[in-house]
Design a protein around this motif. Structure first.
Motif, PDB file in Angstrom:
ATOM      1  N   MET A   1      -8.279   2.470  -3.534  1.00 24.05           N
ATOM      2  CA  MET A   1      -6.751   2.399  -3.994  1.00 24.05           C
ATOM      3  C   MET A   1      -6.710   1.019  -4.507  1.00 24.05           C
ATOM      4  N   ILE A   2      -6.209   0.822  -5.944  1.00 24.42           N
ATOM      5  CA  ILE A   2      -5.988  -0.423  -6.654  1.00 24.42           C
ATOM      6  C   ILE A   2      -4.526  -0.740  -6.307  1.00 24.42           C
ATOM      7  N   ALA A   3      -4.207  -2.026  -6.311  1.00 25.69           N
ATOM      8  CA  ALA A   3      -2.753  -2.417  -6.323  1.00 25.69           C
ATOM      9  C   ALA A   3      -1.793  -2.050  -7.081  1.00 25.69           C
ATOM     10  N   ARG A   4      -2.093  -1.607  -7.987  1.00 24.57           N
ATOM     11  CA  ARG A   4      -1.200  -0.754  -8.947  1.00 24.57           C
ATOM     12  C   ARG A   4      -0.859   0.562  -8.644  1.00 24.57           C
ATOM     13  N   GLU A   5      -1.718   1.229  -7.975  1.00 23.03           N
ATOM     14  CA  GLU A   5      -1.438   2.446  -7.268  1.00 23.03           C
ATOM     15  C   GLU A   5      -0.623   2.303  -5.992  1.00 23.03           C
ATOM     16  N   ALA A   6      -0.842   1.188  -5.162  1.00 19.50           N
ATOM     17  CA  ALA A   6      -0.054   1.039  -4.045  1.00 19.50           C
ATOM     18  C   ALA A   6       1.329   0.685  -4.276  1.00 19.50           C
ATOM     19  N   ILE A   7       1.658  -0.204  -5.397  1.00 20.91           N
ATOM     20  CA  ILE A   7       2.786  -0.519  -5.867  1.00 20.91           C
ATOM     21  C   ILE A   7       3.818   0.668  -6.253  1.00 20.91           C
ATOM     22  N   ARG A   8       3.221   1.717  -7.071  1.00 23.32           N
ATOM     23  CA  ARG A   8       3.715   2.987  -7.476  1.00 23.32           C
ATOM     24  C   ARG A   8       4.062   3.901  -6.180  1.00 23.32           C
ATOM     25  N   VAL A   9       3.172   3.835  -5.139  1.00 17.34           N
ATOM     26  CA  VAL A   9       3.385   4.504  -3.952  1.00 17.34           C
ATOM     27  C   VAL A   9       4.610   4.157  -3.032  1.00 17.34           C
ATOM     28  N   ALA A  10       4.581   2.603  -3.182  1.00 19.62           N
ATOM     29  CA  ALA A  10       5.556   2.046  -2.418  1.00 19.62           C
ATOM     30  C   ALA A  10       6.917   2.146  -2.935  1.00 19.62           C
ATOM     31  N   LYS A  11       7.205   1.959  -4.275  1.00 19.16           N
ATOM     32  CA  LYS A  11       8.374   2.478  -5.133  1.00 19.16           C
ATOM     33  C   LYS A  11       8.651   3.909  -4.894  1.00 19.16           C
ATOM     34  N   GLU A  12       7.976   4.890  -5.114  1.00 15.35           N
ATOM     35  CA  GLU A  12       8.352   6.068  -5.023  1.00 15.35           C
ATOM     36  C   GLU A  12       8.932   6.583  -3.639  1.00 15.35           C
ATOM     37  N   TYR A  13       8.099   5.843  -2.614  1.00 11.65           N
ATOM     38  CA  TYR A  13       8.397   6.146  -1.170  1.00 11.65           C
ATOM     39  C   TYR A  13      10.113   5.541  -0.925  1.00 11.65           C
ATOM     40  N   VAL A  14      10.304   4.403  -1.564  1.00 12.66           N
ATOM     41  CA  VAL A  14      11.629   3.695  -1.254  1.00 12.66           C
ATOM     42  C   VAL A  14      12.497   4.517  -1.811  1.00 12.66           C
ATOM     43  N   ALA A  15      12.376   4.893  -3.250  1.00 12.58           N
ATOM     44  CA  ALA A  15      13.348   5.763  -3.993  1.00 12.58           C
ATOM     45  C   ALA A  15      13.795   7.227  -3.260  1.00 12.58           C
ATOM     46  N   ASP A  16      12.609   7.611  -2.698  1.00 12.82           N
ATOM     47  CA  ASP A  16      12.828   8.863  -1.900  1.00 12.82           C
ATOM     48  C   ASP A  16      13.634   8.759  -0.715  1.00 12.82           C
ATOM     49  N   VAL A  17      13.119   7.793   0.273  1.00  9.17           N
ATOM     50  CA  VAL A  17      13.647   7.449   1.735  1.00  9.17           C
ATOM     51  C   VAL A  17      15.247   7.324   1.423  1.00  9.17           C
ATOM     52  N   PHE A  18      15.324   6.248   0.571  1.00 12.04           N
ATOM     53  CA  PHE A  18      16.951   5.729   0.283  1.00 12.04           C
ATOM     54  C   PHE A  18      17.691   6.674  -0.754  1.00 12.04           C
TER      55      PHE A  18
END
Length: 90
Positions: A1-18
């Motif tokens: 996994m590259i950094a850009r993918e990790a950033i996308r996953v993190a943003k999507e996760y935060v958007a979903d959880v909150f």
């Protein structure tokens, strides 16, 4: 996994959880790869309308303060595996 993918996953996760809290202005704040844990630690900031000061109109129109969360992402699976509060000193 590259950094850009990790950033996308993190943003999507935060958007979903909150999602029920009306968050907006979601953005990357920090990213770090932890080699010995094979984890990405991605700090994401966002705003919530209910964080605005109630008397904001009397003191001028101030933007809502930012909330920061650090999302742990497993580098192997690409899945978000945890989230913590993050205090960023300004």
């Amino acid at each position: 996994m590259i950094a850009r993918e990790a950033i996308r996953v993190a943003k999507e996760y935060v958007a979903d959880v909150f999602s029920e809290e009306g968050i907006h202005n979601i953005g990357l704040e920090e990213i770090e790869y932890i080699a010995d844990g094979n984890l990405w630690m991605v700090t994401v900031g966002f705003s919530r309308d209910w964080d605005r000061p109630v008397i904001g109109g009397l003191l001028g129109d101030r933007a809502a303060p930012r909330t920061f969360k650090t999302v742990s992402i497993d580098n192997g699976s690409g899945l978000a595996i945890g989230i913590k509060n993050r205090i960023i000193q300004g």
